[in-house]
Design a protein around this motif. Structure first.
Motif, PDB file in Angstrom:
ATOM      1  N   HIS A  31      -5.224 -28.508   7.299  1.00  0.00           N
ATOM      2  CA  HIS A  31      -5.514 -27.402   6.389  1.00  0.00           C
ATOM      3  C   HIS A  31      -5.669 -27.991   4.982  1.00  0.00           C
ATOM      4  CE1 HIS A  31      -4.589 -24.500   9.571  1.00  0.00           C
ATOM      5  NE2 HIS A  31      -3.589 -25.306   9.889  1.00  0.00           N
ATOM      6  N   VAL A  32      -6.922 -28.184   4.583  1.00  0.00           N
ATOM      7  CA  VAL A  32      -7.237 -28.945   3.372  1.00  0.00           C
ATOM      8  C   VAL A  32      -7.514 -27.991   2.207  1.00  0.00           C
ATOM      9  CG1 VAL A  32      -8.755 -30.682   2.363  1.00  0.00           C
ATOM     10  CG2 VAL A  32      -8.251 -30.731   4.831  1.00  0.00           C
ATOM     11  N   PRO A  33      -6.787 -28.122   1.100  1.00  0.00           N
ATOM     12  CA  PRO A  33      -7.032 -27.240  -0.046  1.00  0.00           C
ATOM     13  C   PRO A  33      -8.336 -27.606  -0.761  1.00  0.00           C
ATOM     14  CG  PRO A  33      -5.357 -28.866  -0.593  1.00  0.00           C
ATOM     15  CD  PRO A  33      -5.664 -29.052   0.864  1.00  0.00           C
ATOM     16  N   ILE A  34      -9.073 -26.570  -1.166  1.00  0.00           N
ATOM     17  CA  ILE A  34     -10.361 -26.743  -1.834  1.00  0.00           C
ATOM     18  C   ILE A  34     -10.327 -26.026  -3.181  1.00  0.00           C
ATOM     19  CG2 ILE A  34     -12.856 -26.351  -1.685  1.00  0.00           C
ATOM     20  CD1 ILE A  34     -11.846 -28.245   0.476  1.00  0.00           C
ATOM     21  N   VAL A  35     -10.786 -26.696  -4.211  1.00  0.00           N
ATOM     22  CA  VAL A  35     -10.899 -26.117  -5.555  1.00  0.00           C
ATOM     23  C   VAL A  35     -12.313 -26.362  -6.074  1.00  0.00           C
ATOM     24  CG1 VAL A  35     -10.063 -26.183  -7.932  1.00  0.00           C
ATOM     25  CG2 VAL A  35      -8.440 -26.426  -6.045  1.00  0.00           C
ATOM     26  N   GLU A  36     -12.994 -25.293  -6.442  1.00  0.00           N
ATOM     27  CA  GLU A  36     -14.365 -25.375  -6.944  1.00  0.00           C
ATOM     28  C   GLU A  36     -15.270 -26.152  -5.993  1.00  0.00           C
ATOM     29  OE1 GLU A  36     -15.403 -23.631  -9.520  1.00  0.00           O
ATOM     30  OE2 GLU A  36     -13.368 -22.874  -9.818  1.00  0.00           O
ATOM     31  N   GLY A  37     -15.083 -25.924  -4.699  1.00  0.00           N
ATOM     32  CA  GLY A  37     -15.941 -26.525  -3.692  1.00  0.00           C
ATOM     33  C   GLY A  37     -15.634 -27.964  -3.339  1.00  0.00           C
ATOM     34  N   GLU A  38     -14.610 -28.540  -3.972  1.00  0.00           N
ATOM     35  CA  GLU A  38     -14.260 -29.937  -3.714  1.00  0.00           C
ATOM     36  C   GLU A  38     -12.828 -30.032  -3.190  1.00  0.00           C
ATOM     37  OE1 GLU A  38     -16.467 -32.303  -4.001  1.00  0.00           O
ATOM     38  OE2 GLU A  38     -18.016 -31.073  -4.969  1.00  0.00           O
ATOM     39  N   VAL A  39     -12.567 -31.105  -2.457  1.00  0.00           N
ATOM     40  CA  VAL A  39     -11.216 -31.326  -1.941  1.00  0.00           C
ATOM     41  C   VAL A  39     -10.241 -31.464  -3.103  1.00  0.00           C
ATOM     42  CG1 VAL A  39      -9.733 -32.928  -0.681  1.00  0.00           C
ATOM     43  CG2 VAL A  39     -12.029 -32.420   0.174  1.00  0.00           C
ATOM     44  N   GLN A  40      -9.147 -30.717  -3.043  1.00  0.00           N
ATOM     45  CA  GLN A  40      -8.088 -30.856  -4.048  1.00  0.00           C
ATOM     46  C   GLN A  40      -7.227 -32.058  -3.672  1.00  0.00           C
ATOM     47  OE1 GLN A  40      -5.400 -27.518  -4.388  1.00  0.00           O
ATOM     48  NE2 GLN A  40      -3.970 -28.669  -5.670  1.00  0.00           N
ATOM     49  N   GLU A  41      -7.055 -32.977  -4.600  1.00  0.00           N
ATOM     50  CA  GLU A  41      -6.251 -34.172  -4.319  1.00  0.00           C
ATOM     51  C   GLU A  41      -4.984 -34.232  -5.155  1.00  0.00           C
ATOM     52  OE1 GLU A  41      -8.826 -37.806  -3.085  1.00  0.00           O
ATOM     53  OE2 GLU A  41      -9.843 -36.884  -4.796  1.00  0.00           O
ATOM     54  N   THR A  42      -5.014 -33.687  -6.354  1.00  0.00           N
ATOM     55  CA  THR A  42      -3.825 -33.701  -7.200  1.00  0.00           C
ATOM     56  C   THR A  42      -3.047 -32.407  -7.011  1.00  0.00           C
ATOM     57  OG1 THR A  42      -5.066 -32.776  -9.059  1.00  0.00           O
ATOM     58  CG2 THR A  42      -4.946 -35.174  -8.905  1.00  0.00           C
ATOM     59  N   GLY A  43      -1.760 -32.466  -7.275  1.00  0.00           N
ATOM     60  CA  GLY A  43      -0.918 -31.290  -7.116  1.00  0.00           C
ATOM     61  C   GLY A  43       0.532 -31.652  -7.319  1.00  0.00           C
ATOM     62  N   ASP A  44       1.431 -30.759  -6.921  1.00  0.00           N
ATOM     63  CA  ASP A  44       2.855 -30.973  -7.181  1.00  0.00           C
ATOM     64  C   ASP A  44       3.666 -31.187  -5.898  1.00  0.00           C
ATOM     65  OD1 ASP A  44       2.773 -28.446  -6.119  1.00  0.00           O
ATOM     66  OD2 ASP A  44       3.546 -27.428  -7.903  1.00  0.00           O
ATOM     67  N   PHE A  45       2.983 -31.463  -4.773  1.00  0.00           N
ATOM     68  CA  PHE A  45       3.687 -31.719  -3.524  1.00  0.00           C
ATOM     69  C   PHE A  45       4.240 -33.139  -3.541  1.00  0.00           C
ATOM     70  CE2 PHE A  45       3.554 -33.396   0.869  1.00  0.00           C
ATOM     71  CZ  PHE A  45       4.486 -32.547   1.455  1.00  0.00           C
ATOM     72  N   GLU A  46       5.555 -33.259  -3.344  1.00  0.00           N
ATOM     73  CA  GLU A  46       6.208 -34.566  -3.369  1.00  0.00           C
ATOM     74  C   GLU A  46       6.572 -34.998  -1.958  1.00  0.00           C
ATOM     75  OE1 GLU A  46       9.446 -34.485  -6.107  1.00  0.00           O
ATOM     76  OE2 GLU A  46       8.134 -34.334  -7.862  1.00  0.00           O
ATOM     77  N   LEU A  47       6.327 -36.269  -1.681  1.00  0.00           N
ATOM     78  CA  LEU A  47       6.578 -36.846  -0.366  1.00  0.00           C
ATOM     79  C   LEU A  47       7.383 -38.123  -0.562  1.00  0.00           C
ATOM     80  CD1 LEU A  47       5.927 -36.775   2.721  1.00  0.00           C
ATOM     81  CD2 LEU A  47       3.877 -38.115   2.187  1.00  0.00           C
ATOM     82  N   ASP A  48       8.604 -38.153  -0.045  1.00  0.00           N
ATOM     83  CA  ASP A  48       9.425 -39.356  -0.193  1.00  0.00           C
ATOM     84  C   ASP A  48       8.728 -40.544   0.452  1.00  0.00           C
ATOM     85  OD1 ASP A  48      11.419 -38.070  -1.574  1.00  0.00           O
ATOM     86  OD2 ASP A  48      12.686 -37.714   0.175  1.00  0.00           O
ATOM     87  N   GLY A  49       8.650 -41.640  -0.295  1.00  0.00           N
ATOM     88  CA  GLY A  49       7.910 -42.817   0.128  1.00  0.00           C
ATOM     89  C   GLY A  49       6.597 -42.968  -0.610  1.00  0.00           C
TER      90      GLY A  49
END
Length: 398
Positions: free
Chosen positions: A148-166
């Protein structure tokens, strides 16, 4: 001396979860490498910089760890109800070998974003803003993954506030569903989720003894043992094991004997040619510890502790496919993973690994015949393009 010119191959260098790899569209590979076989393997080995007797991969895109010696090939899928076919190659660092026997759950998070950005998904399927659902056929193991890939203005959203240990920096969350992650009987290793038919086996390991073990085919074939049975506590970090040649040899021996018992190989000598699978992991009840980042993990923060080895070394965090195995085994009362988490039925667990914690869910139920069935495993990762353009290799590399 005659020189051989380099060739350029379109590629994208991506992080997915706690792994990195070089991504290709199948159509962009040189024609000899568009089919499985020696030419493809030779090309990917040269791209990554293997085999390297120095174990550094200086002359390639690899970074000398199992988490970064990876390649992915994607194409539009001809299968009904799927968007792309995803093939994963785990490249050995010091030997001329590409292991195609399993999936990479971490890089699975980057497959959807890559497919969208590289035009493998019809533009009409991509919303201007919202979520683009990408159905992925994982060709190595014959399973479906839904990203489930987030899209912003028709492009893949890559930045955000989701944190993943490692992973040092936050990014956009990519939820993943691993559909029917357990083996259903038509694959390698006897086929069943529990290939021996038992939730806990007595695994006889030469030079080690007889260990209680849960052998499971879910996400990736995995051998779980109790940390205490092999002299560990479950709070170990990489340095405690990866610098100990005796310990690494013990884990490889456990892995080889477990692979035979699971039916993945016929003889322990074959394990050297099947480095990616199965995985071996050890579990323990919760304890306080300090993660590799310096972060404090409290016993109350997790349901259990898990440490896993990949390609002969303790992983710095947790392989995504092993996380699927953990979530699946935790959901089934009576496995070593479930017992370490306190027992009982559960739909999700949060476990401690060397870099911190991770939550993974699984939907499990008992079938009419009394066997356990897992319909899906769920977890969230993130992904980001690190570099895109071309990789270059000498023209006589494959």
């Amino acid at each position: 001396m005659a020189s051989v010119p380099q060739i350029k191959i379109p590629a994208v260098y991506m992080r997915g979860g706690t792994s990195k790899g070089v991504f290709f569209r199948l159509q962009d590979l040189p024609e000899p490498a568009q089919q499985p076989g020696p030419a493809r393997d030779a090309l990917l080995l040269r791209v990554i910089g293997s085999p390297d007797p120095y174990a550094k991969q200086i002359d390639g895109m690899g970074a000398a760890t199992s988490s970064t010696s990876k390649t992915v090939i994607l194409s539009r899928s001809a299968r009904p109800d799927h968007d792309v076919d995803y093939l994963f190659g785990q490249v050995s660092i010091d030997s001329a070998f590409v292991d195609w026997s399993g999936n990479c759950g971490n890089l699975s998070a980057a497959v959807g974003p890559f497919a969208i950005a590289q035009g493998l998904i019809e533009r009409a399927r991509v919303p201007q803003n919202g979520i683009c659902t990408v159905r992925i056929w994982q060709a190595n193991i014959g399973k479906t993954i839904v990203a489930h890939v987030p899209i912003v203005e028709g492009e893949v959203q890559e930045t955000g506030d989701f944190e993943l240990d490692g992973v040092t920096f936050p990014a956009a969350e990519v939820p993943l569903e691993f559909i029917d992650p357990a083996d259903e009987g038509d694959g390698e290793g006897g086929g069943a989720m529990f290939p021996t038919g038992k939730l806990i086996d007595d695994l006889e390991v030469a030079g080690v003894g007889t260990l209680k073990a849960t052998l499971i085919n879910a996400g990736i074939p995995t051998i779980f043992v109790n940390a205490a049975d092999i002299g560990y506590t479950g709070i170990e970090l990489q340095d405690a094991i990866n610098g100990d040649a005796k310990a690494l040899a013990m884990f490889e021996t456990i892995r080889a004997h477990g692979a035979v018992k699971m039916g993945l190989i016929k003889d322990i000598a074959e394990a050297a040619k099947r480095q990616h699978t199965p995985k071996v992991a050890f579990v323990a009840p919760p304890k306080d510890y300090t993660a590799s980042s310096g972060k404090s993990v409290r016993a109350g923060d997790v349901d259990l502790l898990v440490r896993a080895l990949s390609m002969g070394k303790l992983h710095h965090a947790m392989m995504g496919t092993a996380a699927v195995a953990i979530g699946t085994a935790a959901a089934i009362p009576g496995t070593l993973v479930n017992l370490a988490a306190g027992g009982g039925e559960r739909q999700a667990v949060r476990f401690g690994h060397p870099s911190g914690t991770l939550r993974v869910g699984a939907e499990a139920r008992k079938a009419d015949d009394g066997e356990w069935v897992v319909t899906k495993a769920l977890m969230s990762r993130s992904a980001r393009v690190l570099m895109e353009g071309w990789v270059r290799v000498p023209g006589d590399s494959f």
